[in-house]
Design an enzyme around this catalytic site. Structure first.
Site, PDB file in Angstrom:
ATOM      1  N   ASP A  22      -8.427  -4.602   6.558  1.00 56.10           N
ATOM      2  CA  ASP A  22      -7.451  -4.843   7.631  1.00 56.10           C
ATOM      3  C   ASP A  22      -7.624  -6.224   8.265  1.00 56.10           C
ATOM      4  O   ASP A  22      -8.736  -6.740   8.342  1.00 56.10           O
ATOM      5  CB  ASP A  22      -7.633  -3.756   8.706  1.00 56.10           C
ATOM      6  N   ASN A  70       2.910   1.759   4.206  1.00 55.38           N
ATOM      7  CA  ASN A  70       3.111   0.299   4.083  1.00 55.38           C
ATOM      8  C   ASN A  70       4.460  -0.110   3.478  1.00 55.38           C
ATOM      9  O   ASN A  70       4.846  -1.270   3.523  1.00 55.38           O
ATOM     10  CB  ASN A  70       1.969  -0.349   3.285  1.00 55.38           C
TER      11      ASN A  70
HETATM   12  C1  FPP Z   1      -3.956  -4.609   6.026  1.00 54.31           C
HETATM   13  O1  FPP Z   1      -3.924  -5.785   6.801  1.00 54.31           O
HETATM   14  C2  FPP Z   1      -3.894  -4.982   4.594  1.00 54.31           C
HETATM   15  C3  FPP Z   1      -2.965  -4.518   3.716  1.00 54.31           C
HETATM   16  C4  FPP Z   1      -1.914  -3.559   4.094  1.00 54.31           C
HETATM   17  C5  FPP Z   1      -2.944  -4.998   2.314  1.00 54.31           C
HETATM   18  C6  FPP Z   1      -4.290  -5.183   1.675  1.00 54.31           C
HETATM   19  C7  FPP Z   1      -4.085  -5.807   0.358  1.00 54.31           C
HETATM   20  C8  FPP Z   1      -4.860  -6.760  -0.205  1.00 54.31           C
HETATM   21  C9  FPP Z   1      -6.122  -7.252   0.393  1.00 54.31           C
HETATM   22  C10 FPP Z   1      -4.474  -7.433  -1.477  1.00 54.31           C
HETATM   23  C11 FPP Z   1      -4.117  -6.533  -2.598  1.00 54.31           C
HETATM   24  C12 FPP Z   1      -5.262  -5.751  -3.077  1.00 54.31           C
HETATM   25  C13 FPP Z   1      -5.724  -5.754  -4.334  1.00 54.31           C
HETATM   26  C14 FPP Z   1      -6.811  -4.854  -4.709  1.00 54.31           C
HETATM   27  C15 FPP Z   1      -5.198  -6.624  -5.387  1.00 54.31           C
HETATM   28  P1  FPP Z   1      -2.674  -6.067   7.727  1.00 54.31           P
HETATM   29  O2  FPP Z   1      -1.645  -6.784   6.922  1.00 54.31           O
HETATM   30  O3  FPP Z   1      -2.186  -4.771   8.324  1.00 54.31           O
HETATM   31  O4  FPP Z   1      -3.256  -7.015   8.805  1.00 54.31           O
HETATM   32  P2  FPP Z   1      -2.838  -7.079  10.356  1.00 54.31           P
HETATM   33  O5  FPP Z   1      -3.289  -5.788  10.974  1.00 54.31           O
HETATM   34  O6  FPP Z   1      -3.585  -8.249  10.849  1.00 54.31           O
HETATM   35  O7  FPP Z   1      -1.352  -7.269  10.403  1.00 54.31           O
END
Ligand code: FPP
Length: 242
Positions: A22, A70
């Site tokens: 996150d 998501n």
């Molecule tokens: C949450 O942070 C993260 C996600 C919903 C996506 C995670 C995906 C990756 C790290 C890349 C893809 C993974 C692989 C294995 C190839 P957020 O976007 O909710 O962050 P925020 O809370 O700061 O908005």
């Protein structure tokens, strides 16, 4: 080749570490970049962390890459994450064997593109022959969805006369979950300052130790993992006993 298990003091590392990756969006916004830039860096951070987990002897690493919720994000963000997954799985097909990493994709894969589904099945197939750290990538994953899916699969077996409701145990129920065959996580880490579960491994983390840190996922390093493991070693796990 089995992992070389490194012990911190006289304490073994947690067998199974689960991570909510996150903070990617905030990391990018703080730098005036699009949210997707955070996911790209987050993906590289994951690669580094997996190598480190293997080195210190963690047997299972489970990460939350894309939840059932998501899909509500912008089309651009969803497509960037799907693109990163596609690249990750393609590279994994060529490198898993050399690196001694098993890769599993947990979640309801039916909503993914046929290409992503095929890549996930291929990495699964290759992983069957590999002995090493197992990485579980949760995609279109939701803890509630997983439990409903398992309950429905068991009910279907009962309706077909292949199972009996009175035979259901916690162990049998686990065999219907996406995580069948995988031991429960010992340590669940959530970076970025948020302190909630967000539908991650609801069944499996019944007795997990949680570790929260303000570090955003793109800034996460092996040193932060070491801090989480040190905190874990300070916990007194009783599993409901005294
Ligand atoms: C949450 O942070 C993260 C996600 C919903 C996506 C995670 C995906 C990756 C790290 C890349 C893809 C993974 C692989 C294995 C190839 P957020 O976007 O909710 O962050 P925020 O809370 O700061 O908005």
């Amino acid at each position: 080749m089995p992992n070389e298990v490194i012990h911190a003091g006289d304490q073994a590392v947690p067998r199974h570490i689960a991570i909510v990756m996150d903070g990617n969006g905030r990391w990018a916004q703080k730098r005036g970049l699009p949210r997707t830039a955070g996911h790209k860096v987050g993906c590289e951070v994951l690669r580094t962390l997996i190598k480190y987990c293997k080195k210190i002897g963690v047997e299972y690493v489970t990460v939350y890459a894309f939840s059932t919720e998501n899909w509500k994000r912008s089309a651009d963000e969803v497509s960037t994450i799907m693109g990163l997954l596609k690249r990750y799985f393609k590279e994994a097909i060529d490198s898993l064997e050399d690196e001694g990493i098993r890769l599993r994709v947990l979640g309801d894969l039916r909503r993914l593109s046929p290409e992503l589904q095929a890549l996930a099945h291929k990495t699964d197939e290759i992983s069957d022959h590999i002995c090493g750290t197992q990485v579980n990538i949760c995609v279109n994953y939701g803890g509630r969805d997983e439990i409903v899916h398992a309950a429905s699969a068991f009910a279907a077996k009962c309706a077909a006369g292949e199972a009996k409701p009175e035979d259901l145990t916690e162990q049998l129920f686990h065999s219907y979950l996406y995580s069948a065959g995988i031991p429960d996580p010992d340590l669940v880490i959530r970076p970025s300052g948020e302190q909630r579960i967000s539908n991650f491994l609801l069944w499996q983390s019944a007795y997990a130790e949680y570790y929260f840190t303000d570090t955003l996922w793109p800034d996460f390093t092996p040193a932060v993992l070491d801090e989480a493991i040190a905190a874990y070693h300070g916990r007194n796990r009783r599993f409901g006993g005294v």
